[in-house]
Every structure is written in C-alpha cells, then in structure tokens.
Write an enzyme that holds these catalytic residues in place. Structure first.
Site, mmCIF file in Angstrom:
data_model
loop_
_atom_site.group_PDB
_atom_site.id
_atom_site.type_symbol
_atom_site.label_atom_id
_atom_site.label_comp_id
_atom_site.label_asym_id
_atom_site.label_seq_id
_atom_site.Cartn_x
_atom_site.Cartn_y
_atom_site.Cartn_z
ATOM 1 C CB SER A 22 46.046 35.561 56.944
ATOM 2 O OG SER A 22 47.399 35.224 57.057
ATOM 3 C CB SER A 23 47.311 30.914 60.010
ATOM 4 O OG SER A 23 47.576 30.418 58.731
ATOM 5 C CE LYS A 73 52.179 35.334 46.623
ATOM 6 N NZ LYS A 73 51.779 33.936 46.874
ATOM 7 C CG ASP A 109 54.656 31.658 47.989
ATOM 8 O OD1 ASP A 109 54.486 31.733 49.218
ATOM 9 O OD2 ASP A 109 54.026 32.361 47.174
ATOM 10 N N GLY A 136 50.709 31.600 40.680
ATOM 11 C CA GLY A 136 51.762 32.118 41.559
ATOM 12 C C GLY A 136 52.476 31.025 42.329
ATOM 13 C CB ALA A 137 51.222 28.416 44.636
ATOM 14 C CB VAL A 234 50.093 24.393 47.134
ATOM 15 C CG1 VAL A 234 51.387 24.177 46.390
ATOM 16 C CG2 VAL A 234 48.919 24.513 46.182
ATOM 17 C CD GLN A 264 54.608 31.869 53.469
ATOM 18 O OE1 GLN A 264 55.082 32.932 53.121
ATOM 19 N NE2 GLN A 264 53.688 31.792 54.420
HETATM 20 P P1 NAD Z 1 46.675 31.517 40.922
HETATM 21 O O1 NAD Z 1 45.339 32.147 40.733
HETATM 22 O O2 NAD Z 1 47.911 32.320 40.680
HETATM 23 O O3 NAD Z 1 46.770 30.182 39.992
HETATM 24 C C1 NAD Z 1 45.670 29.362 39.783
HETATM 25 C C2 NAD Z 1 46.087 28.064 39.083
HETATM 26 O O4 NAD Z 1 44.958 27.186 39.126
HETATM 27 C C3 NAD Z 1 46.465 28.209 37.619
HETATM 28 O O5 NAD Z 1 47.429 27.232 37.292
HETATM 29 C C4 NAD Z 1 45.146 27.922 36.907
HETATM 30 O O6 NAD Z 1 45.324 27.494 35.568
HETATM 31 C C5 NAD Z 1 44.603 26.827 37.782
HETATM 32 N N1 NAD Z 1 43.140 26.697 37.712
HETATM 33 C C6 NAD Z 1 42.234 27.611 38.163
HETATM 34 N N2 NAD Z 1 40.981 27.150 37.954
HETATM 35 C C7 NAD Z 1 41.105 25.926 37.375
HETATM 36 C C8 NAD Z 1 40.178 24.931 36.926
HETATM 37 N N3 NAD Z 1 38.857 25.107 37.019
HETATM 38 N N4 NAD Z 1 40.669 23.781 36.386
HETATM 39 C C9 NAD Z 1 41.993 23.604 36.268
HETATM 40 N N5 NAD Z 1 42.926 24.488 36.678
HETATM 41 C C10 NAD Z 1 42.466 25.638 37.218
HETATM 42 O O7 NAD Z 1 46.663 30.944 42.397
HETATM 43 P P2 NAD Z 1 47.930 30.673 43.351
HETATM 44 O O8 NAD Z 1 48.284 31.929 44.075
HETATM 45 O O9 NAD Z 1 48.973 29.959 42.589
HETATM 46 O O10 NAD Z 1 47.293 29.698 44.437
HETATM 47 C C11 NAD Z 1 46.968 28.359 44.128
HETATM 48 C C12 NAD Z 1 46.724 27.600 45.418
HETATM 49 O O11 NAD Z 1 47.923 27.557 46.175
HETATM 50 C C13 NAD Z 1 45.668 28.216 46.340
HETATM 51 O O12 NAD Z 1 44.859 27.186 46.825
HETATM 52 C C14 NAD Z 1 46.475 28.805 47.474
HETATM 53 O O13 NAD Z 1 45.776 28.788 48.702
HETATM 54 C C15 NAD Z 1 47.648 27.845 47.522
HETATM 55 N N6 NAD Z 1 48.869 28.435 48.108
HETATM 56 C C16 NAD Z 1 49.407 27.788 49.168
HETATM 57 C C17 NAD Z 1 50.554 28.284 49.738
HETATM 58 C C18 NAD Z 1 51.139 27.583 50.931
HETATM 59 O O14 NAD Z 1 51.988 28.188 51.616
HETATM 60 N N7 NAD Z 1 50.785 26.344 51.168
HETATM 61 C C19 NAD Z 1 51.175 29.444 49.230
HETATM 62 C C20 NAD Z 1 50.592 30.082 48.123
HETATM 63 C C21 NAD Z 1 49.418 29.549 47.567
#
Ligand code: NAD
Length: 290
Positions: A22-23, A73, A109, A136-137, A234, A264
C-alpha cells in the site's frame, strides 16, 4: 521520522490483507510531516479473523482511527458504534474515526473519486455517466455521484454475486436522491454502446485492466468511444490500463485511479486531523499524475 515520534504521537492504522504494497502509509506520513502533525500511520496485516480483536485493541488504546481495506471493508461495521450516511448506503467502511471512545465508520472512496474529477477539471454534475462495476469501489462511486448531483447513472455488471447488490444500490439511489439510476447486464454490449453514446463520462469501477486482467478491457473496440467522451478508471496500477490507452487513441480526456486514491486519503486525513491534506505537495513528492 525518528525525530518526529514522541510520547504524545497518536497512531492511525491501516487494517487489511494483503497490505504491504500500500502507498497509504507513505502518503499520510508525508502529509503529517509536512504539516507538523503529531500522528504516525502504520499498516497492519489483519484479516476477518483478527478484525474484532483489532478493533477492541484500538478502542482500548484510544487509537485516533484507521483505514480499512479488503477483506474487512464490508465486515468491520459489526464492531463500530455508528456509520456515516454514505457508509450505510454502500454497506462498506474504509475509514474509522474514534471520537472519545465512539467509533464511526465512513466511506471516502466515492468522495475521493468525485474530488479527483473536480481536480482534473471534469464537471459531471447534472450530466449522465455510465459505470461498470458493482463492488466496493463502484458502489461508493455511484452513491456519491448520485448524492453530489449527477443526473443519470447507468450501471453495468456481469451476472455474478455483485449484480444483486447493484439492484439494491439502484433502488436506494432512485428512492433517496434526485439521480435516475438503471442497471444492465454487462453481457448486453449493444446497450452498453448506446448508454456510453449518451454519457458525458464512462468509468471502469472494477479491477479489469490490472493483474490478472492486465491488457484487457470490457470495451470490444474503439467504436464504443468518441473524442468528447471522458473516460476514467479506478485502477492505478498500471497507470494506463488497456481502456485508458484505447480512449487516448480515440482522443478522449482520461483520468486514472491515482486521483481517487489521493483524494480518498485526503478525505480520511481531514476526518482524523481536521486539516486539509497538502494536495499539491503530495502530488509532487509521490509523483502522482493522472
Ligand atoms: P470488489 O471485489 O468489491 O468488486 C469487484 C467488481 O469486479 C464487481 O463489480 C465484479 O462483478 C467485477 N468483476 C470481478 N471479476 C470480473 C470478471 N471476470 N468480469 C467482469 N467483472 C468482474 O472490488 P473493489 O473493492 O470494488 O475494487 C475494484 C477495483 O477498484 C480494484 O482494482 C481496486 O484496486 C480498485 N480501487 C481503487 C481505488 C482508488 O482509490 N483508486 C479505491 C478502491 C478500489
């Protein structure tokens, strides 16, 4: 750091697993040092099994707060005293604040995503966005966008366990905000193309484009995009996903997940310290460009 830590220094934690990559520790400690704030931010490898004991320990030690990431989370709310309205609607917590022994869960987020758009000069308020994802995101983004005044959100997801959750998110948005939300199956590419065509902003809210999906995108070809569409992701590792690469080739303005990550963090920083994170300084020292 050695000169900075005293007997008065307050701890802020990050609890998740895996978490060593993590950063966030570098970001928050740099901001504390820059502003001369007497806090230290440390990451702890904590999963669901150790979560209850960890929160009890934080209470006992009167820790100021913490960030929460996967897999905690959507579980940690059980051990808290209250939730912010957005955390309640998202069913997820990424920030905990301890006010004299009362632990409140927040989700920053979505706030971070919206702040990053604003910082990049993108104004989606009163306009339409298409969003892929229901995890989540993506849920945090959809809810904050609706609360902030985005006019219309079309959400696409595969028919997995997250689809049902998206149905609830869409219901909540339609009932509790002025935004009109709709949910579609991501397998319906004709509808995806049509919804993107009438959107100002298209966002990938899933891990598509990062490992193990590096080099992949949900968009089959460039005909789904147009030069005046704004495309955001994201994902921030890699900085440029296959989606953003394709969008740049079409001539779209793009924004990666680094801005969301920074803002965030800034929103959590404000909750713990009451101070604004020094954003321009953070961008320079952490090499953040989006
Ligand atoms: P999560 O596990 O809660 O959600 C996963 C999502 O991806 C769901 O919508 C699921 O249906 C979809 N998915 C998973 N596998 C799939 C596939 N093979 N085909 C199609 N859809 C698929 O994950 P999350 O916590 O929402 O995180 C998602 C991304 O967001 C991650 O890459 C995470 O690093 C990134 N993120 C970035 C930030 C940021 O500050 N930039 C913050 C939170 C999360």
């Amino acid at each position: 750091m050695a000169e900075r830590i005293t007997g008065h220094t307050e701890l802020i934690g990050l609890i998740a697993t895996p978490i060593r990559h993590s950063s966030s520790p570098a970001m928050h400690n740099e901001a504390f040092a820059k502003l001369g704030l007497d806090y230290a931010y440390l990451a702890f490898e904590v999963g669901n099994e150790e979560l209850e004991d960890t929160i009890k320990g934080f209470r006992a030690m009167n820790v100021r707060g913490c960030n929460v990431s996967m897999p905690n989370k959507t579980v940690v709310h059980k051990y808290l005293d209250g939730l912010s309205p957005a955390a309640e609607m998202c069913g997820a917590v990424n920030t905990i604040v301890n006010e004299n022994g009362v632990l409140t869960g927040h989700i920053t987020d979505g706030i971070g995503y919206m702040a990053a758009l604003k910082d990049a000069g993108i104004d989606v308020i009163g306009k339409k966005m298409t969003l892929v994802g229901a995890g989540g995101a993506a849920t945090a983004i959809a809810i904050q966008a609706a609360l902030d005044g985005v006019a219309e959100i079309s959400i696409f997801n595969v028919k997995d366990k997250f689809f049902e959750r998206a149905e609830q998110t869409v219901r909540d948005i339609n009932e509790k905000t002025n935004c009109k939300a709709q949910l579609f199956d991501l397998a319906d590419l004709d509808t995806l193309k049509a919804e993107i065509a009438t959107s100002y902003l298209f966002t990938n809210g899933t891990g598509m484009g990062m490992k193990p999906f590096e080099g992949q995108t949900y968009i089959p070809d460039k005909s789904f995009l147009r030069p005046d569409l704004i495309v955001s992701d994201v994902v921030y590792s890699p900085r440029e996903t296959a989606l953003l690469k394709m969008a740049k080739e079409v001539g779209c303005k793009t924004i990666n997940g680094l801005g969301m990550m920074l803002f965030q963090g800034a929103a959590a920083f404000k909750l713990w310290t009451g101070e604004e994170m020094p954003i321009e300084h953070m961008k320079k020292t952490l090499g953040i460009e989006y």
